[in-house]
Design an enzyme around this catalytic site. Structure first.
Site, mmCIF file in Angstrom:
data_model
loop_
_atom_site.group_PDB
_atom_site.id
_atom_site.type_symbol
_atom_site.label_atom_id
_atom_site.label_comp_id
_atom_site.label_asym_id
_atom_site.label_seq_id
_atom_site.Cartn_x
_atom_site.Cartn_y
_atom_site.Cartn_z
ATOM 1 N N GLN A 85 -2.457 4.776 3.171
ATOM 2 C CA GLN A 85 -1.675 6.004 2.970
ATOM 3 C C GLN A 85 -2.551 7.189 2.555
ATOM 4 O OE1 GLN A 85 1.823 4.099 0.516
ATOM 5 N NE2 GLN A 85 2.394 6.087 1.297
ATOM 6 N N HIS A 86 -1.968 8.373 2.645
ATOM 7 C CA HIS A 86 -2.502 9.641 2.076
ATOM 8 C C HIS A 86 -3.715 10.231 2.777
ATOM 9 C CE1 HIS A 86 0.091 8.572 -1.275
ATOM 10 N NE2 HIS A 86 -0.688 7.586 -1.654
ATOM 11 N N ASP A 248 0.692 1.337 4.494
ATOM 12 C CA ASP A 248 0.439 -0.080 4.214
ATOM 13 C C ASP A 248 1.392 -0.656 3.172
ATOM 14 O OD1 ASP A 248 -0.740 1.408 2.181
ATOM 15 O OD2 ASP A 248 -2.712 0.528 2.381
#
Length: 500
Positions: A85-86, A248
């Site tokens: 992520q991110h 994830d």
């Protein structure tokens, strides 16, 4: 075999990409593959990766999985992608990557994040407006950083994607995002499930960032069909559907069957995460709890610690121990490591919220400074961080009757017992350790079925996710009491960092 329904699940993580082949009819994983990534690390907490590595690793892992499953790739009906992520992937008009992707564990943009947070009215303002408190590592501060540090690159941005969005684009040629992963950008409202366009306009009034946003998809929607050239490169069916995929943690929730209230998933990976399913976006007043959207139609209240197997790995390598030697060392040291306490914040920390913290060893004396105590102290310290997060989730009304453990650390019986004792809750592992890749494959089967209902997803999870009875671990009352004392000591040491 004609009665199989085969799906490819991909998980592009920080350390590598994993691929697996799932037969959604029998619920069995038929084969797996993996390939490593390397990290670009620099001063000030810079952590980046070249997205070209992800494509190489995905190709390699997929070929390995097909070989291991001993099937023809032409039988694959669909593909699901889980991604770290991110991360920020910037593309130009031609769809070319403009610079290395800044990752979730990058803390170089902490100053930009602080300014954005102040602009939103602090943590409470951010929670009120977005439903999450933006933290260093979220995508939004990476955009502001790019604008200020690399204006020439910023001027060429045509598409802003997350890692899993980028892999979906590579597979299909389409730019889209899914609610779960979008929740971690910092420019998405988790209550209304829409982009916060105004925040991007505040960063860049020209509207360039707004125009670069991908289209949002529901979790059960497919992105499209795989591109013929990519199907050929991977050796799979050119009619295979590419599912929406997700972050994830969202895919890990599917891969551990955590799609209804009551279960808690704890992932012992490079970072540590604890999350549960919620039917409503009940935003916690505590900024450390991220109320992300799930990839199953609900919400996923989550906490993430920045230091887990990355911290234990450093200590293990320091003493040149393999995993079994490391586990033996932990067992040689008593609970509380004879007073040795490690605050394992080697990467800064998000929970507790100490982005600038560094690691420290406390309580050392002439007799307790041993290899065994240091090994135990790092595992206890990282696990105490997860306990801190679990307590936050419990304060927000989440029930934890049992914990489903996943990630590399869950393979260690010593660590499983430690988690059960520190959380004072029974733990169990899922039969299949790669929860995110499995979740991605399950989601691909859900998309391909066209049903799109919670019931159809539940049925898939019940068939494809099984718990491993041999891993079931109950807390031991005496251990739980001893750990409670060590945990109180950890909390006191952490409190001193907040005062500095």
């Amino acid at each position: 075999m004609a009665n199989q329904q085969l799906f490819l699940g991909i998980d592009c993580g920080t350390q590598g990409t994993k691929a697996l082949i799932l037969d959604a009819r029998s619920g069995k994983v038929l084969g797996q593959g993996a390939a490593a990534h390397s990290l670009i690390s620099g001063a000030n907490g810079c952590r980046e990766q070249d997205p070209a590595q992800w494509l190489e690793a995905l190709t390699l892992a997929t070929r390995q999985a097909l070989l291991a499953a001993n099937i023809s790739g032409l039988e694959i009906l669909g593909i699901g992608v889980s991604g770290q992520q991110h991360g920020l992937v910037l593309l130009d008009e031609q769809g070319q990557v403009l610079r290395p992707a800044k990752l979730w564990c990058d803390t170089e943009t902490t100053a930009e994040n602080q300014r954005l947070l102040a602009h939103l009215g602090g943590e409470s303002g951010s929670l009120e407006r977005l439903g999450v408190a933006i933290a260093p590592g979220y995508t939004v501060s990476k955009l502001l950083w790019t604008q200020e540090q690399h204006p020439q690159i910023f001027a060429r941005i045509a598409h802003i994607l997350l890692p899993h969005d980028y892999l979906n684009y590579w597979l299909t040629g389409r730019y889209c995002s899914e609610f779960g992963d979008a929740s971690g950008t910092g420019y998405f409202n988790v209550r209304t499930r829409q982009w916060d366009v105004q925040l991007l306009r505040d960063i860049d009034p020209s509207g360039r960032l707004q125009a670069a946003l991908p289209e949002l998809l529901e979790a059960h929607q497919a992105v499209g069909t795989i591109l013929p050239s990519i199907a050929e490169r991977l050796g799979i069916n050119p009619k295979a559907l590419v599912a929406s995929g997700g972050g994830d943690n969202m895919m890990g929730a599917l891969g551990t069957g955590n799609i209804q209230p009551g279960a808690i998933t704890m992932s012992l990976g490079s970072s540590g995460t604890v999350y549960a399913y919620a039917e409503q976006p009940k935003v916690s007043p505590d900024a450390s709890v991220a109320t992300f959207c799930s990839s199953s139609g609900g919400w996923l209240p989550l906490i993430c610690t920045m230091n887990l197997t990355n911290a234990t790995g450093v200590v293990r390598e320091l003493f040149a121990l393999d995993l079994s030697q490391f586990n033996r060392c932990i067992e040689q040291s008593p609970i509380g490591a004879e007073g040795v306490c490690m605050l394992p914040f080697l990467n800064g920390e998000r929970v507790p919220n100490l982005p600038h913290a560094t690691g420290s060893l406390l309580g050392l004396n002439m007799t307790n400074l041993t290899r065994a105590n240091l090994c135990r102290a790092v595992v206890e310290g990282t696990t105490f961080g997860l306990r801190y997060g679990l307590d936050l989730l419990r304060h927000n009304g989440l029930q934890s009757r049992s914990i489903r453990l996943t990630g590399g650390g869950s393979k260690s019986p010593v660590w499983r017992q430690m988690v059960a004792d520190i959380m004072n809750t029974p733990v169990v592992c899922t039969e299949h350790g790669e929860a995110a890749a499995l979740g991605a494959a399950i989601q691909a089967a859900w998309c391909e079925s066209g049903a799109g209902t919670q019931q159809s997803l539940l049925a898939l999870c019940e068939r494809c996710v099984s718990l491993d009875p041999s891993s079931e671990t109950q807390p031991v009352a005496a251990n739980a009491a001893a750990y409670q004392q060590a945990y109180e000591r950890y909390r006191q040491q952490v409190a001193t960092l907040f005062k500095e």
